[in-house]
Design a protein around this motif. Structure first.
Motif, PDB file in Angstrom:
ATOM      1  N   UNK A  78      -5.611   1.475  -9.657  1.00  0.00           N
ATOM      2  CA  UNK A  78      -5.975   2.701 -10.362  1.00  0.00           C
ATOM      3  C   UNK A  78      -4.792   3.667 -10.429  1.00  0.00           C
ATOM      4  N   UNK A  79      -4.687   4.365 -11.528  1.00  0.00           N
ATOM      5  CA  UNK A  79      -3.652   5.384 -11.732  1.00  0.00           C
ATOM      6  C   UNK A  79      -4.130   6.753 -11.246  1.00  0.00           C
ATOM      7  N   UNK A  80      -5.358   6.837 -10.762  1.00  0.00           N
ATOM      8  CA  UNK A  80      -5.988   8.125 -10.460  1.00  0.00           C
ATOM      9  C   UNK A  80      -5.127   9.000  -9.542  1.00  0.00           C
ATOM     10  N   UNK A  81      -4.695   8.482  -8.420  1.00  0.00           N
ATOM     11  CA  UNK A  81      -3.908   9.271  -7.477  1.00  0.00           C
ATOM     12  C   UNK A  81      -2.403   9.116  -7.696  1.00  0.00           C
ATOM     13  N   UNK A  82      -1.974   7.918  -7.966  1.00  0.00           N
ATOM     14  CA  UNK A  82      -0.533   7.632  -7.999  1.00  0.00           C
ATOM     15  C   UNK A  82       0.157   8.234  -9.225  1.00  0.00           C
ATOM     16  N   UNK A  83      -0.581   8.570 -10.260  1.00  0.00           N
ATOM     17  CA  UNK A  83       0.052   9.132 -11.460  1.00  0.00           C
ATOM     18  C   UNK A  83       0.684  10.494 -11.181  1.00  0.00           C
ATOM     19  N   UNK A  84       0.229  11.195 -10.159  1.00  0.00           N
ATOM     20  CA  UNK A  84       0.801  12.487  -9.806  1.00  0.00           C
ATOM     21  C   UNK A  84       2.237  12.392  -9.318  1.00  0.00           C
ATOM     22  N   UNK A  85       2.654  11.214  -8.919  1.00  0.00           N
ATOM     23  CA  UNK A  85       4.027  11.029  -8.444  1.00  0.00           C
ATOM     24  C   UNK A  85       5.049  11.341  -9.535  1.00  0.00           C
ATOM     25  N   UNK A  86       4.652  11.185 -10.786  1.00  0.00           N
ATOM     26  CA  UNK A  86       5.555  11.455 -11.906  1.00  0.00           C
ATOM     27  C   UNK A  86       5.958  12.930 -11.962  1.00  0.00           C
ATOM     28  N   UNK A  87       5.179  13.807 -11.334  1.00  0.00           N
ATOM     29  CA  UNK A  87       5.504  15.236 -11.305  1.00  0.00           C
ATOM     30  C   UNK A  87       6.634  15.554 -10.330  1.00  0.00           C
ATOM     31  N   UNK A  88       7.011  14.608  -9.516  1.00  0.00           N
ATOM     32  CA  UNK A  88       8.043  14.826  -8.502  1.00  0.00           C
ATOM     33  C   UNK A  88       9.425  14.683  -9.133  1.00  0.00           C
ATOM     34  N   UNK A  89       9.834  15.722  -9.862  1.00  0.00           N
ATOM     35  CA  UNK A  89      11.123  15.714 -10.545  1.00  0.00           C
ATOM     36  C   UNK A  89      12.241  16.176  -9.596  1.00  0.00           C
ATOM     37  N   UNK A  90      13.442  16.317 -10.115  1.00  0.00           N
ATOM     38  CA  UNK A  90      14.601  16.702  -9.281  1.00  0.00           C
ATOM     39  C   UNK A  90      14.414  18.075  -8.651  1.00  0.00           C
ATOM     40  N   UNK A  91      13.836  19.021  -9.383  1.00  0.00           N
ATOM     41  CA  UNK A  91      13.594  20.356  -8.836  1.00  0.00           C
ATOM     42  C   UNK A  91      12.626  20.279  -7.659  1.00  0.00           C
ATOM     43  N   UNK A  92      11.572  19.491  -7.814  1.00  0.00           N
ATOM     44  CA  UNK A  92      10.599  19.316  -6.730  1.00  0.00           C
ATOM     45  C   UNK A  92      11.231  18.633  -5.524  1.00  0.00           C
ATOM     46  N   UNK A  93      12.073  17.663  -5.756  1.00  0.00           N
ATOM     47  CA  UNK A  93      12.749  16.958  -4.663  1.00  0.00           C
ATOM     48  C   UNK A  93      13.693  17.899  -3.914  1.00  0.00           C
ATOM     49  N   UNK A  94      14.370  18.756  -4.652  1.00  0.00           N
ATOM     50  CA  UNK A  94      15.258  19.743  -4.023  1.00  0.00           C
ATOM     51  C   UNK A  94      14.432  20.685  -3.158  1.00  0.00           C
ATOM     52  N   UNK A  95      13.281  21.128  -3.674  1.00  0.00           N
ATOM     53  CA  UNK A  95      12.387  21.987  -2.909  1.00  0.00           C
ATOM     54  C   UNK A  95      11.956  21.308  -1.613  1.00  0.00           C
ATOM     55  N   UNK A  96      11.577  20.040  -1.698  1.00  0.00           N
ATOM     56  CA  UNK A  96      11.157  19.308  -0.503  1.00  0.00           C
ATOM     57  C   UNK A  96      12.263  19.272   0.544  1.00  0.00           C
ATOM     58  N   UNK A  97      13.474  18.990   0.098  1.00  0.00           N
ATOM     59  CA  UNK A  97      14.607  18.910   1.024  1.00  0.00           C
ATOM     60  C   UNK A  97      14.865  20.256   1.694  1.00  0.00           C
ATOM     61  N   UNK A  98      14.884  21.320   0.897  1.00  0.00           N
ATOM     62  CA  UNK A  98      15.136  22.657   1.454  1.00  0.00           C
ATOM     63  C   UNK A  98      14.002  23.066   2.381  1.00  0.00           C
ATOM     64  N   UNK A  99      12.794  22.880   1.934  1.00  0.00           N
ATOM     65  CA  UNK A  99      11.619  23.273   2.711  1.00  0.00           C
ATOM     66  C   UNK A  99      11.529  22.495   4.027  1.00  0.00           C
ATOM     67  N   UNK A 100      11.892  21.251   4.007  1.00  0.00           N
ATOM     68  CA  UNK A 100      11.783  20.426   5.224  1.00  0.00           C
ATOM     69  C   UNK A 100      12.722  20.922   6.319  1.00  0.00           C
ATOM     70  N   UNK A 101      13.819  21.580   5.925  1.00  0.00           N
ATOM     71  CA  UNK A 101      14.771  22.107   6.902  1.00  0.00           C
ATOM     72  C   UNK A 101      14.450  23.571   7.247  1.00  0.00           C
ATOM     73  N   UNK A 102      14.197  24.387   6.224  1.00  0.00           N
ATOM     74  CA  UNK A 102      13.993  25.815   6.424  1.00  0.00           C
ATOM     75  C   UNK A 102      12.735  26.096   7.218  1.00  0.00           C
ATOM     76  N   UNK A 103      11.661  25.399   6.923  1.00  0.00           N
ATOM     77  CA  UNK A 103      10.398  25.635   7.615  1.00  0.00           C
ATOM     78  C   UNK A 103      10.269  24.646   8.770  1.00  0.00           C
ATOM     79  N   UNK A 104      11.208  24.684   9.662  1.00  0.00           N
ATOM     80  CA  UNK A 104      11.190  23.747  10.795  1.00  0.00           C
ATOM     81  C   UNK A 104      10.406  24.299  11.974  1.00  0.00           C
ATOM     82  N   UNK A 105       9.920  25.534  11.876  1.00  0.00           N
ATOM     83  CA  UNK A 105       9.184  26.125  12.996  1.00  0.00           C
ATOM     84  C   UNK A 105       7.804  25.526  13.168  1.00  0.00           C
ATOM     85  N   UNK A 106       7.314  24.784  12.146  1.00  0.00           N
ATOM     86  CA  UNK A 106       5.966  24.238  12.263  1.00  0.00           C
ATOM     87  C   UNK A 106       5.990  22.896  12.888  1.00  0.00           C
TER      88      UNK A 106
END
Length: 106
Positions: A78-106
């Motif tokens: 099914x494409x139901x859940x996995x189709x959302x992966x297409x939204x993970x563009x370069x801007x989103x990937x950059x956000x993930x990388x920055x967020x994973x380091x900056x919000x390390x207090x959690x």
């Protein structure tokens, strides 16, 4: 580290010293599945964004892109859940990388 795993050219590469070890496949599977720990992300709780972002970065590092491509080629999945992966563009990937380091207090 012992397996010397690296994702390169759309393939997971393992050190050739493990080629004839029958237990290597099980060890590789355990490592990959340990890294693919999907965590929920809530955009209303920014202090809790660190763990899911680090999880996504980890998954991308072990080849989530190729895994998604492989799964999407299967007509029986099914494409139901996995189709959302297409939204993970370069801007989103950059956000993930920055967020994973900056919000390390959690």
């Amino acid at each position: 580290l012992q397996l010397q795993m690296v994702w390169h050219g759309g393939r997971l590469r393992i050190s050739s010293i493990h080629r004839d070890r029958p237990e290597a496949i099980e060890e590789i599977s355990m490592v990959v599945f340990a890294l693919l720990q999907f965590e929920n992300f809530s955009d209303s709780r920014w202090l809790g964004a660190g763990p899911p972002c680090r999880c996504r970065v980890r998954e991308l590092m072990v080849g989530l892109d190729s895994l998604v491509t492989l799964v999407r080629k299967d007509q029986h999945v099914s494409e139901y859940h996995i189709s959302g992966f297409a939204k993970l563009n370069q801007t989103s990937r950059r956000f993930l990388a920055i967020c994973s380091v900056v919000i390390y207090i959690t």
